[in-house]
Design a protein around this motif. Structure first.
Motif, PDB file in Angstrom:
ATOM      1  N   LEU A  16       0.839  -1.205   0.000  1.00 23.93           N
ATOM      2  CA  LEU A  16       0.000   0.000   0.000  1.00 23.93           C
ATOM      3  C   LEU A  16       0.877   1.258   0.000  1.00 23.93           C
ATOM      4  O   LEU A  16       1.801   1.381   0.800  1.00 23.93           O
ATOM      5  N   SER A  17       0.569   2.162  -0.935  1.00 23.85           N
ATOM      6  CA  SER A  17       1.262   3.457  -0.950  1.00 23.85           C
ATOM      7  C   SER A  17       0.234   4.573  -0.864  1.00 23.85           C
ATOM      8  O   SER A  17      -0.839   4.468  -1.448  1.00 23.85           O
ATOM      9  N   LEU A  18       0.560   5.613  -0.127  1.00 25.03           N
ATOM     10  CA  LEU A  18      -0.336   6.758   0.018  1.00 25.03           C
ATOM     11  C   LEU A  18       0.491   8.018  -0.164  1.00 25.03           C
ATOM     12  O   LEU A  18       1.592   8.111   0.383  1.00 25.03           O
ATOM     13  N   GLY A  19      -0.032   8.960  -0.943  1.00 23.64           N
ATOM     14  CA  GLY A  19       0.753  10.170  -1.181  1.00 23.64           C
ATOM     15  C   GLY A  19      -0.126  11.398  -1.328  1.00 23.64           C
ATOM     16  O   GLY A  19      -1.343  11.292  -1.423  1.00 23.64           O
ATOM     17  N   TYR A  20       0.518  12.556  -1.312  1.00 27.55           N
ATOM     18  CA  TYR A  20      -0.197  13.811  -1.461  1.00 27.55           C
ATOM     19  C   TYR A  20       0.232  14.487  -2.736  1.00 27.55           C
ATOM     20  O   TYR A  20       1.410  14.471  -3.090  1.00 27.55           O
ATOM     21  N   GLU A  21      -0.750  15.095  -3.386  1.00 27.55           N
ATOM     22  CA  GLU A  21      -0.422  15.790  -4.610  1.00 27.55           C
ATOM     23  C   GLU A  21      -0.437  17.278  -4.318  1.00 27.55           C
ATOM     24  O   GLU A  21      -1.384  17.794  -3.727  1.00 27.55           O
ATOM     25  N   ASP A  22       0.621  17.968  -4.679  1.00 29.17           N
ATOM     26  CA  ASP A  22       0.636  19.408  -4.496  1.00 29.17           C
ATOM     27  C   ASP A  22       1.296  20.043  -5.708  1.00 29.17           C
ATOM     28  O   ASP A  22       2.455  19.760  -6.009  1.00 29.17           O
ATOM     29  N   VAL A  68      -5.561  12.733  -1.693  1.00 30.68           N
ATOM     30  CA  VAL A  68      -4.611  11.663  -1.398  1.00 30.68           C
ATOM     31  C   VAL A  68      -4.538  10.721  -2.601  1.00 30.68           C
ATOM     32  O   VAL A  68      -5.560  10.298  -3.130  1.00 30.68           O
ATOM     33  N   ARG A  69      -3.303  10.411  -3.048  1.00 29.82           N
ATOM     34  CA  ARG A  69      -3.098   9.447  -4.136  1.00 29.82           C
ATOM     35  C   ARG A  69      -2.835   8.076  -3.517  1.00 29.82           C
ATOM     36  O   ARG A  69      -2.195   7.988  -2.475  1.00 29.82           O
ATOM     37  N   THR A  70      -3.325   7.021  -4.156  1.00 29.42           N
ATOM     38  CA  THR A  70      -3.158   5.686  -3.576  1.00 29.42           C
ATOM     39  C   THR A  70      -2.562   4.731  -4.595  1.00 29.42           C
ATOM     40  O   THR A  70      -2.610   4.953  -5.798  1.00 29.42           O
ATOM     41  N   ASP A  71      -2.005   3.639  -4.041  1.00 27.76           N
ATOM     42  CA  ASP A  71      -1.547   2.542  -4.868  1.00 27.76           C
ATOM     43  C   ASP A  71      -1.517   1.301  -3.994  1.00 27.76           C
ATOM     44  O   ASP A  71      -1.427   1.393  -2.770  1.00 27.76           O
ATOM     45  N   GLY A  72      -1.603   0.114  -4.599  1.00 20.30           N
ATOM     46  CA  GLY A  72      -1.605  -1.118  -3.823  1.00 20.30           C
ATOM     47  C   GLY A  72      -3.012  -1.483  -3.403  1.00 20.30           C
ATOM     48  O   GLY A  72      -3.987  -1.168  -4.088  1.00 20.30           O
ATOM     49  N   LEU A  74      -5.794  -2.180   0.105  1.00 16.87           N
ATOM     50  CA  LEU A  74      -6.078  -2.123   1.542  1.00 16.87           C
ATOM     51  C   LEU A  74      -7.467  -2.708   1.781  1.00 16.87           C
ATOM     52  O   LEU A  74      -8.437  -2.312   1.143  1.00 16.87           O
ATOM     53  N   VAL A  75      -7.536  -3.691   2.685  1.00 13.82           N
ATOM     54  CA  VAL A  75      -8.818  -4.297   3.038  1.00 13.82           C
ATOM     55  C   VAL A  75      -9.003  -4.124   4.542  1.00 13.82           C
ATOM     56  O   VAL A  75      -8.115  -4.467   5.321  1.00 13.82           O
ATOM     57  N   VAL A  76     -10.125  -3.560   4.931  1.00 10.70           N
ATOM     58  CA  VAL A  76     -10.380  -3.353   6.356  1.00 10.70           C
ATOM     59  C   VAL A  76     -11.716  -4.007   6.713  1.00 10.70           C
ATOM     60  O   VAL A  76     -12.740  -3.703   6.086  1.00 10.70           O
ATOM     61  N   GLY A  77     -11.694  -4.913   7.681  1.00 16.33           N
ATOM     62  CA  GLY A  77     -12.922  -5.580   8.132  1.00 16.33           C
ATOM     63  C   GLY A  77     -13.627  -6.295   7.011  1.00 16.33           C
ATOM     64  O   GLY A  77     -14.854  -6.330   6.961  1.00 16.33           O
ATOM     65  N   GLY A  78     -12.870  -6.871   6.073  1.00  9.11           N
ATOM     66  CA  GLY A  78     -13.469  -7.613   4.974  1.00  9.11           C
ATOM     67  C   GLY A  78     -13.953  -6.740   3.831  1.00  9.11           C
ATOM     68  O   GLY A  78     -14.465  -7.238   2.841  1.00  9.11           O
ATOM     69  N   VAL A  79     -13.803  -5.422   3.945  1.00 10.43           N
ATOM     70  CA  VAL A  79     -14.243  -4.523   2.876  1.00 10.43           C
ATOM     71  C   VAL A  79     -13.012  -3.961   2.170  1.00 10.43           C
ATOM     72  O   VAL A  79     -12.085  -3.466   2.822  1.00 10.43           O
ATOM     73  N   GLU A  80     -13.012  -4.040   0.875  1.00 11.44           N
ATOM     74  CA  GLU A  80     -11.871  -3.494   0.133  1.00 11.44           C
ATOM     75  C   GLU A  80     -11.972  -1.965   0.125  1.00 11.44           C
ATOM     76  O   GLU A  80     -12.997  -1.409  -0.276  1.00 11.44           O
ATOM     77  N   VAL A  81     -10.952  -1.302   0.602  1.00 10.63           N
ATOM     78  CA  VAL A  81     -10.986   0.156   0.713  1.00 10.63           C
ATOM     79  C   VAL A  81     -10.196   0.809  -0.420  1.00 10.63           C
ATOM     80  O   VAL A  81     -10.662   1.743  -1.056  1.00 10.63           O
ATOM     81  N   VAL A  82      -8.992   0.299  -0.644  1.00 11.32           N
ATOM     82  CA  VAL A  82      -8.148   0.849  -1.704  1.00 11.32           C
ATOM     83  C   VAL A  82      -7.855  -0.250  -2.711  1.00 11.32           C
ATOM     84  O   VAL A  82      -7.452  -1.358  -2.337  1.00 11.32           O
ATOM     85  N   ARG A  83      -8.129   0.039  -3.975  1.00  9.84           N
ATOM     86  CA  ARG A  83      -7.747  -0.889  -5.039  1.00  9.84           C
ATOM     87  C   ARG A  83      -6.980  -0.085  -6.057  1.00  9.84           C
ATOM     88  O   ARG A  83      -7.560   0.685  -6.826  1.00  9.84           O
ATOM     89  N   GLY A  84      -5.670  -0.230  -6.013  1.00  8.31           N
ATOM     90  CA  GLY A  84      -4.830   0.530  -6.936  1.00  8.31           C
ATOM     91  C   GLY A  84      -4.993   2.023  -6.696  1.00  8.31           C
ATOM     92  O   GLY A  84      -4.921   2.486  -5.556  1.00  8.31           O
ATOM     93  N   SER A  85      -5.258   2.768  -7.760  1.00  9.31           N
ATOM     94  CA  SER A  85      -5.341   4.228  -7.605  1.00  9.31           C
ATOM     95  C   SER A  85      -6.730   4.659  -7.177  1.00  9.31           C
ATOM     96  O   SER A  85      -6.991   5.854  -7.049  1.00  9.31           O
ATOM     97  N   ARG A  86      -7.651   3.674  -6.971  1.00 14.23           N
ATOM     98  CA  ARG A  86      -9.006   4.074  -6.627  1.00 14.23           C
ATOM     99  C   ARG A  86      -9.349   3.780  -5.173  1.00 14.23           C
ATOM    100  O   ARG A  86      -8.934   2.770  -4.620  1.00 14.23           O
ATOM    101  N   VAL A  87     -10.092   4.692  -4.566  1.00 10.44           N
ATOM    102  CA  VAL A  87     -10.601   4.484  -3.213  1.00 10.44           C
ATOM    103  C   VAL A  87     -12.026   3.976  -3.386  1.00 10.44           C
ATOM    104  O   VAL A  87     -12.886   4.694  -3.876  1.00 10.44           O
ATOM    105  N   VAL A  88     -12.270   2.703  -3.010  1.00 11.87           N
ATOM    106  CA  VAL A  88     -13.569   2.134  -3.354  1.00 11.87           C
ATOM    107  C   VAL A  88     -14.532   2.033  -2.171  1.00 11.87           C
ATOM    108  O   VAL A  88     -15.728   2.244  -2.332  1.00 11.87           O
TER     109      VAL A  88
END
Lengths: 314, 336, 298
Positions: A16-22, A68-72, A74-88
């Motif tokens: 998982l990667s998380l970043g800021y765009e400025d 926030v930019r994402t990659d990778g 992240l699954v929390v409590g069985g729910v997919e939160v981050v899938r690649g560049s999308r926050v789902v």
């Protein structure tokens, strides 16, 4: 697609990667972090400020603003939160599966509402408790968990002391009935006595209420009191991980050793004259643990030697 | 809290004293001869006599403390002399004009407060959308148009289509019209004449809308800006993390934090809207403070202008204090 | 020189410049400033612009807009375009006068109050409370009778009411600075109060107040013009050439010679629009949270 095995995992991060765009450029605060925390487990993420630990903790709590930019993954409590560049799925876990104990509780309570009204808003929107009296009863129950009286409900946030607002914030984070709690620097801005109390309170969420606990902190010494697992992050990467007791006993990464030393020094610097209910040496002790908040008995070891410390009582 | 109200009341009283002192300065420290200015800069054969009379009225021949005392007494009791321009007592003229302007301002703010807040929220929630961009451009543009010029253009447009909503009421109602409250809308209702009421309203709405333009769009822009900013406050993010609904977040968390300042802005803008009202009503040929000032300037009717200055400033001071008190109510954190 | 964030203002300006609306506002203002400076050269009839009724004008009489006189001519036959171009000088100059005057007075008194505290603070904040709610138009009317009407009277009456606004901001700002370390250290080093106020407090207070004054500039311009309009509507001396007075005077002939008041208003709107575009960008860019890309994400 969420696998059955993943639903037994409370938090699962895969590179998982998380970043800021400025202004066009992206700054990655978290780089390729992988971690797995089973339900009912407890994990401490330790690192200095700027290591990306708060960004990571916020993401686990479902707080991922659009800048926030994402990659990778992240699954929390069985729910997919981050899938690649999308926050789902951030809005499906936020305030339902997972809540957050904020870093600065005084600023995190709506200054225009009485505490009771804040509870009412949260209880109504997260659990559909519509009646004021029912909400008040539930708020009273939650406050009693953190050792506060009902009067607090009629106060405005600016009328609360630092320790009180921290406890109100903890009670609020329990209000939606989450199975996972993220605590972000729960002990900063607190004096030594309150620190011990809050640390025990948060540890109990995991030990007694069986919640999955993620603690974000810069102070490696409080990790031991609250969590079973430890991940050390430096500049957005995990540099060492393991069970808390193992890592503290034998740190392998030089940065971990540095953090432990820094923590011991910080304790030594604290005023030793402050008398608390528990062990007198608590504030300066590098080995201070949860039981040290109770007064230790004088132990007779034979040969006329005596010592007053919980470590040897174990 | 009670202590605060007592202190605010005391401050209000001293401010009234300060205002009287200002008026005193205006009257007695006029360059040249104060009596000459007070008498309306007379010329011709009767000038000396008029100046003499003004000097006696002002008590210029008395010692200073008596001068000040009698001046303050006269001012507080409202015996402000007779107006040269209107040939009526100054107090009566100023009070009537003030009511007319207030009627206009009240309607303007009744329109602009809800509209401004609504537009602001609307824009903040759709920030970045086409509707937001259009409204933002429009509010910047409308805020740049001078209200008096807008009034002139509107009058010209009305003239072209043959509609002339000038004055406060159609002259044909005047014969039977009795001024009871001085607010024509109310008076028409008291007469139970719906036709007169509609006539008064039709003449009131165009200038009221023009005066409302500025506070509406000023506050809308502020609310858009401040609301967006508030959505990043720690306590809003915290509420988000606790699963509080969007509706609650906007209304009780963000807007609640913006309201006190928005309200204060309406209070501050009232002073400038008052200037707008005075000017716009002159364009629409309505009675009011604007006309009083214009006539006063034309005839150098100084007592009239000073009385207008005193009345208007006094009311603005009072409004300012009221805004402070309401602000205090809206803002629970202790601030003095 | 002790400044909290030396590059803060420059950074804000750089971000503003990236906005199209800001550049448009600056372009409008620069163009109008150029017009004001060059009006004697640009105006086809510079003498008429200054208000002179020349023989040619008297012969011409009031004419509707045409190729020779794009904005028409007024009741005295003067070219309205020339009047508007020359009028920009007076309107803009008056605005600048009021801004500079109220900034100087307000910041001076505000810093004094906030930094010194005690009796000066009490007196100055009292004066602020007293002057803040005075409507400029009634002050202008009173002053016009006492010292006679004119450009300076109007400017003075606006300064008298507007300074309080800046004094309040400067007061709050410098009160916060009073307790900061670097101010205390400078005092401990033996610098006098006045030196500290000028060299340490003022440079930190000024940027914020100046930004506020840019945001207010449109209001100042419109406020001045409103008062000029009111005075212009009774003016018998028809040579006062600023936009507000022109509209006030021309308004009497709205049904016959509408161009007399229409075109000056157009320019007034344009100038205010320029000020507002610049101010909007500035206020949004000085707020750190708004710089981010924004939309509802919860």
């Amino acid at each position: 697609m969420v696998l059955a095995q993943e639903s037994r995992t409370a938090v699962l991060a895969e590179s998982l990667s998380l970043g800021y765009e400025d202004m066009g450029a992206v700054f990655w605060a978290v780089r390729g972090v992988s971690l797995e925390l089973p339900r009912g487990g407890s994990l401490c993420i330790v690192g200095e400020s700027g290591s990306g630990k708060t960004t990571l903790g916020n993401a686990i709590a479902g707080i991922i603003p659009p800048y926030v930019r994402t990659d990778g993954r992240l699954v929390v409590g069985g729910v997919e939160v981050v899938r690649g560049s999308r926050v789902v799925g951030a809005d499906r876990i936020r305030g339902r599966v997972v809540t957050r104990i904020p870093q600065n509780p005084a600023a995190s309570l709506n200054p225009y509402l009485r505490v009771g009204e804040i509870f009412y808003d949260v209880l109504r929107d997260s659990r559909g408790i519509g009646s004021r009296s029912e909400s008040r009863g539930e708020a009273r129950r939650l406050l009693s968990l953190v050792g506060l009286e009902e009067e607090v409900l009629d106060m405005y946030p600016h009328e609360l002391s630092g320790g009180m607002s921290q406890r109100v914030a903890i009670a609020l984070s329990l209000a939606p009935g989450p199975s996972i709690v993220v605590a972000d620097e729960p002990t900063s801005n607190l004096d030594a006595y309150l620190r011990g109390y809050i640390v025990r309170l948060i540890g109990d969420l995991n030990r007694r209420l069986g919640m999955t606990l993620v603690v974000i902190t810069h102070d490696i010494s409080v990790a031991e009191l609250m969590c079973g697992d430890l991940s050390v992050v430096f500049l957005g990467e995990i540099v060492e991980r393991g069970s808390v007791s193992e890592v503290l006993r034998k740190p392998l990464h030089p940065y971990t050793s540095e953090l432990i030393e820094a923590s011991v020094l910080e304790r030594a610097g604290r005023k030793s004259g402050m008398r608390t209910e528990g062990c007198a040496y608590y504030a300066r002790c590098p080995h201070a643990g949860g039981e040290c908040l109770k007064p230790p008995p004088m132990l007779r070891l034979g040969d006329g030697r005596e010592v007053r410390c919980w470590r040897l009582a174990r | 809290m009670v202590g605060y109200y007592v202190r605010r009341a005391l401050l209000g009283l001293t401010l009234i004293l300060g205002l009287i002192a200002l008026v005193y300065l205006f009257v007695y420290v006029a360059p040249g001869n104060p009596a000459y200015v007070w008498a309306g800069k007379p010329r011709g054969p009767k000038a000396a006599e008029a100046i003499e009379l003004a000097a006696r009225e002002l008590g210029l021949d008395q010692p200073l403390h008596i001068q000040v005392a009698s001046f303050v007494c006269r001012f507080l009791t409202g015996s402000w002399g007779a107006s040269v321009a209107f040939k009526r007592p100054v107090a009566e003229v100023v009070l009537g004009a003030f009511k007319a302007t207030t009627e206009l301002l009240l309607l303007s703010y009744a329109i602009s407060i809800p509209l401004g807040l609504y537009l602001g929220i609307f824009m903040a929630l759709r920030r970045g959308s086409a509707a937001d961009k259009v409204l933002k451009f429009l509010s910047s543009l409308l805020a740049s148009i001078p209200r008096f010029w807008l009034a002139v253009v509107v009058i010209f447009a009305f003239y072209l289509i043959g509609f002339q909503p000038l004055g406060r009421i159609d002259p044909r109602y005047l014969a039977e019209f009795r001024e009871v409250t001085g607010f024509y809308l109310l008076d028409a209702l008291l007469m139970s004449r719906p036709d007169a009421f509609l006539d008064v309203l039709a003449r009131l709405i165009p200038p009221a809308l023009i005066v409302a333009v500025y506070p509406t769009f000023y506050v809308a822009k502020y609310v858009r800006f401040a609301l967006s900013e508030k959505l990043y406050e720690d306590y809003v993010v915290e509420a988000i993390s606790l699963g509080v609904s969007r509706r609650t977040l906007v209304m009780r968390y963000s807007l609640r934090g913006v309201l006190p300042a928005a309200f204060q802005l309406f209070g501050i803008n009232l002073v400038y809207s008052f200037v707008d009202a005075a000017v716009v009503e002159t364009v629409f040929m309505r009675e009011g403070i604007g006309r009083v000032l214009v006539e006063g300037l034309l005839r150098s009717d100084y007592p009239l202008i000073v009385a207008a200055f005193f009345t208007v400033s006094l009311v603005m001071l009072a409004v300012n204090s009221a805004v402070d008190l309401v602000q205090k109510k809206l803002e629970p954190r202790v601030r003095v | 020189m002790s400044r909290a964030r030396p590059s803060g203002e420059r950074e804000t300006l750089r971000r503003c410049w990236r906005r199209r609306s800001f550049r448009a506002g600056v372009a409008i203002l620069v163009a109008l400033a150029l017009v004001a400076v060059l009006s004697p050269v640009l105006a086809p009839y510079p003498d008429e612009g200054e208000g002179l009724v020349t023989d040619a004008a008297r012969l011409r009489g009031p004419l509707p807009p045409s190729a020779a006189h794009p904005f028409g001519t007024d009741v005295f036959g003067r070219d309205v375009l020339s009047r508007v171009l020359v009028g920009s000088r007076y309107s803009l100059l008056q605005t600048v006068l009021v801004m500079v005057g109220s900034l100087a007075l307000g910041v001076f008194l505000g810093v004094l109050a906030g930094y010194l505290g005690g009796v000066p603070e009490a007196l100055i904040s009292y004066a602020v409370e007293l002057f803040l709610p005075l409507p400029p138009v009634v002050v202008a009317a009173a002053l016009s009778v006492v010292i006679g009407p004119g450009m300076l009277t109007v400017a003075l009456s606006l300064v008298l009411t507007w300074w309080a606004w800046y004094a309040r901001i400067a007061h709050v700002q410098s009160r916060e600075l009073r307790d900061l370390d670097f101010v205390k250290v400078s005092e401990a080093l033996g610098f006098g109060k006045i030196h500290v106020a000028l060299h340490h407090v003022l440079p930190n207070v000024a940027p914020k107040v100046v930004v506020q004054s840019v945001l207010d500039s449109a209001s100042v311009l419109l406020e001045i013009s409103s008062i000029n309009f009111l005075i212009g509507s009774v003016a018998t001396a028809f040579d006062a050439p600023d936009w507000g007075t022109m509209i006030g005077y021309g308004f009497r002939y709205i049904t016959t010679y509408w161009w007399m008041s229409f075109f000056p208003g157009l320019f007034l709107t344009l100038a205010a629009f320029g000020f507002i575009l610049v101010g909007d960008a500035l206020s949004e860019e000085s707020s750190p949270s708004l710089r981010r890309r924004w939309w509802l994400w919860f």
